[in-house]
Motif scaffolding. Structure first.
Motif, PDB file in Angstrom:
ATOM      1  N   LYS A  83      40.030 -75.296  64.850  1.00 17.94           N
ATOM      2  CA  LYS A  83      39.195 -75.016  66.014  1.00 17.94           C
ATOM      3  C   LYS A  83      38.006 -75.330  65.490  1.00 17.94           C
ATOM      4  O   LYS A  83      37.061 -74.421  64.641  1.00 17.94           O
ATOM      5  N   TRP A  84      37.063 -75.717  65.788  1.00 16.48           N
ATOM      6  CA  TRP A  84      35.185 -76.272  65.277  1.00 16.48           C
ATOM      7  C   TRP A  84      34.842 -76.571  66.675  1.00 16.48           C
ATOM      8  O   TRP A  84      34.955 -77.062  67.855  1.00 16.48           O
ATOM      9  N   ARG A  85      33.302 -76.903  66.137  1.00 17.99           N
ATOM     10  CA  ARG A  85      32.940 -77.807  67.193  1.00 17.99           C
ATOM     11  C   ARG A  85      32.504 -78.724  66.811  1.00 17.99           C
ATOM     12  O   ARG A  85      31.994 -78.711  65.274  1.00 17.99           O
ATOM     13  N   ILE A  86      31.580 -79.685  67.053  1.00 19.78           N
ATOM     14  CA  ILE A  86      31.248 -80.394  67.223  1.00 19.78           C
ATOM     15  C   ILE A  86      29.749 -79.929  66.544  1.00 19.78           C
ATOM     16  O   ILE A  86      28.876 -79.368  67.608  1.00 19.78           O
ATOM     17  N   PRO A  87      29.482 -80.267  65.651  1.00 15.40           N
ATOM     18  CA  PRO A  87      28.192 -79.971  64.716  1.00 15.40           C
ATOM     19  C   PRO A  87      26.906 -80.356  65.661  1.00 15.40           C
ATOM     20  O   PRO A  87      26.965 -81.747  65.579  1.00 15.40           O
ATOM     21  N   SER A 107      34.613 -84.047  76.596  1.00 17.71           N
ATOM     22  CA  SER A 107      33.536 -84.149  77.888  1.00 17.71           C
ATOM     23  C   SER A 107      32.273 -84.953  78.184  1.00 17.71           C
ATOM     24  O   SER A 107      31.810 -85.013  79.772  1.00 17.71           O
ATOM     25  N   ASP A 108      31.401 -85.204  77.215  1.00 20.17           N
ATOM     26  CA  ASP A 108      30.066 -85.894  76.708  1.00 20.17           C
ATOM     27  C   ASP A 108      30.300 -87.105  76.791  1.00 20.17           C
ATOM     28  O   ASP A 108      29.085 -87.321  76.734  1.00 20.17           O
ATOM     29  N   ILE A 150      36.710 -77.997  69.562  1.00 18.85           N
ATOM     30  CA  ILE A 150      37.975 -79.299  69.641  1.00 18.85           C
ATOM     31  C   ILE A 150      39.082 -77.718  68.907  1.00 18.85           C
ATOM     32  O   ILE A 150      38.960 -77.702  68.051  1.00 18.85           O
ATOM     33  N   LEU A 151      40.339 -77.801  69.556  1.00 13.34           N
ATOM     34  CA  LEU A 151      41.274 -77.667  68.321  1.00 13.34           C
ATOM     35  C   LEU A 151      42.230 -79.105  68.033  1.00 13.34           C
ATOM     36  O   LEU A 151      43.191 -80.122  68.981  1.00 13.34           O
ATOM     37  N   THR A 152      42.437 -78.811  66.310  1.00 13.40           N
ATOM     38  CA  THR A 152      42.909 -80.160  65.999  1.00 13.40           C
ATOM     39  C   THR A 152      44.361 -79.349  65.515  1.00 13.40           C
ATOM     40  O   THR A 152      43.801 -78.454  64.283  1.00 13.40           O
ATOM     41  N   VAL A 153      45.320 -79.610  65.828  1.00 13.35           N
ATOM     42  CA  VAL A 153      46.762 -79.593  64.965  1.00 13.35           C
ATOM     43  C   VAL A 153      47.287 -81.029  63.854  1.00 13.35           C
ATOM     44  O   VAL A 153      47.006 -81.105  64.059  1.00 13.35           O
ATOM     45  N   TYR A 154      47.725 -80.304  62.816  1.00 16.47           N
ATOM     46  CA  TYR A 154      48.222 -81.358  62.315  1.00 16.47           C
ATOM     47  C   TYR A 154      48.955 -80.328  61.198  1.00 16.47           C
ATOM     48  O   TYR A 154      49.771 -79.526  61.518  1.00 16.47           O
ATOM     49  N   TYR A 155      50.028 -80.372  59.960  1.00 22.44           N
ATOM     50  CA  TYR A 155      50.553 -80.119  58.914  1.00 22.44           C
ATOM     51  C   TYR A 155      50.246 -80.351  57.635  1.00 22.44           C
ATOM     52  O   TYR A 155      49.763 -81.471  57.810  1.00 22.44           O
ATOM     53  N   GLN A 156      50.613 -79.130  56.830  1.00 22.88           N
ATOM     54  CA  GLN A 156      50.021 -79.118  55.849  1.00 22.88           C
ATOM     55  C   GLN A 156      50.161 -78.423  55.098  1.00 22.88           C
ATOM     56  O   GLN A 156      50.301 -76.779  55.670  1.00 22.88           O
ATOM     57  N   TYR A 216      48.974 -86.225  60.248  1.00 18.93           N
ATOM     58  CA  TYR A 216      49.684 -86.647  62.273  1.00 18.93           C
ATOM     59  C   TYR A 216      48.622 -85.450  62.516  1.00 18.93           C
ATOM     60  O   TYR A 216      48.799 -85.133  63.494  1.00 18.93           O
ATOM     61  N   PRO A 217      47.489 -86.098  62.411  1.00 17.86           N
ATOM     62  CA  PRO A 217      45.990 -84.394  63.602  1.00 17.86           C
ATOM     63  C   PRO A 217      46.102 -85.311  64.938  1.00 17.86           C
ATOM     64  O   PRO A 217      46.270 -85.934  64.846  1.00 17.86           O
ATOM     65  N   SER A 218      46.658 -84.041  65.892  1.00 18.69           N
ATOM     66  CA  SER A 218      45.819 -83.995  67.043  1.00 18.69           C
ATOM     67  C   SER A 218      44.954 -83.186  67.905  1.00 18.69           C
ATOM     68  O   SER A 218      44.880 -82.112  67.512  1.00 18.69           O
ATOM     69  N   SER A 219      43.922 -84.016  68.980  1.00 21.14           N
ATOM     70  CA  SER A 219      43.132 -83.067  69.084  1.00 21.14           C
ATOM     71  C   SER A 219      43.302 -82.465  70.310  1.00 21.14           C
ATOM     72  O   SER A 219      43.551 -83.847  72.114  1.00 21.14           O
ATOM     73  N   CYS A 220      42.389 -81.616  71.083  1.00 24.48           N
ATOM     74  CA  CYS A 220      41.472 -81.308  72.284  1.00 24.48           C
ATOM     75  C   CYS A 220      40.698 -80.536  72.568  1.00 24.48           C
ATOM     76  O   CYS A 220      40.193 -79.720  71.706  1.00 24.48           O
ATOM     77  N   GLU A 221      40.212 -81.582  73.889  1.00 19.17           N
ATOM     78  CA  GLU A 221      38.842 -80.174  74.078  1.00 19.17           C
ATOM     79  C   GLU A 221      39.053 -78.624  74.736  1.00 19.17           C
ATOM     80  O   GLU A 221      39.537 -78.954  75.823  1.00 19.17           O
TER      81      GLU A 221
END
Length: 199
Positions: A184-188, A102-103, A164-170, A153-158
């Motif tokens: 689930k994280w924030r841009i530092p 969004s920024d 940010i929510l990033t989903v992957y397999y591990q 194979y991560p993918s993200s959405c804001e």
């Protein structure tokens, strides 16, 4: 992939568009140009992903199976009809997922299965539409562990709250089979190069 005779086998990436929910497709660009002979073997390019910037520019990252393990990057300013030659992005890893935040910044998330460069799920930001990437402050979302390299194979959405929510397999723990996971994280704000994600 595998275009031409056996003696002239090479890898290509093409661009296609659908306007009917993927029922039919139209080829916009039959072959995105490659640089430095990167395409002169079969199965060198895989799993492209594209994001559209606010000005309409399309930015693509492509998985590359060459010795440098670097994602290749290309751009189109005419809706996908023509593309810049695939070039080294500076990002080391496997298939990327691009998001426009969004920024206005461009976010790439990708996995890395190269022990010498660090195993795990990573993120990088661009403030100039993908022309350059902030490699110094690459973000580690989750570390990978030897001996398995079956992750990625991560993918993200804001989200509405700007996280940010990033989903992957591990694998969740060493020795376990992989499962779907999320961070689930924030841009530092302070560019520390790593973040503490909430699982």
């Amino acid at each position: 992939d595998g275009i031409g005779t056996q003696a002239r086998l090479r890898t290509i990436v093409s661009a296609w568009r659908s306007t009917d929910a993927a029922r039919t497709w139209t080829c916009l660009c039959p072959e995105i140009p490659a640089a430095n002979g990167d395409h002169l073997k079969c199965s060198m390019f895989h799993e492209p992903h594209v994001a559209e910037l606010p000005d309409g520019t399309l930015v693509g990252l492509v998985r590359y199976h060459g010795g440098d393990h670097g994602l290749r990057e290309t751009m189109s300013k005419d809706g996908g009809k023509t593309w810049s030659p695939l070039r080294k992005s500076g990002l080391i890893g496997f298939p990327a997922f691009l998001s426009v935040l969004s920024d206005g910044r461009l976010l790439a998330v990708y996995s890395r299965r190269l022990a010498s460069a660090g195993l795990g799920e990573f993120a990088a930001l661009s403030s100039d539409g993908g022309e350059t990437w902030d490699l110094k402050d690459e973000i580690c979302l989750r570390k990978g562990e030897e001996p398995t390299r079956d992750f990625g194979y991560p993918s993200s959405c804001e989200l509405p709250d700007k996280t940010i929510l990033t989903v992957y397999y591990q694998p969740k723990s060493k020795g376990e089979k992989p499962c779907l996971m999320a961070t689930k994280w924030r841009i530092p704000e302070a560019r520390s190069g790593s973040i503490n994600g909430k699982m």
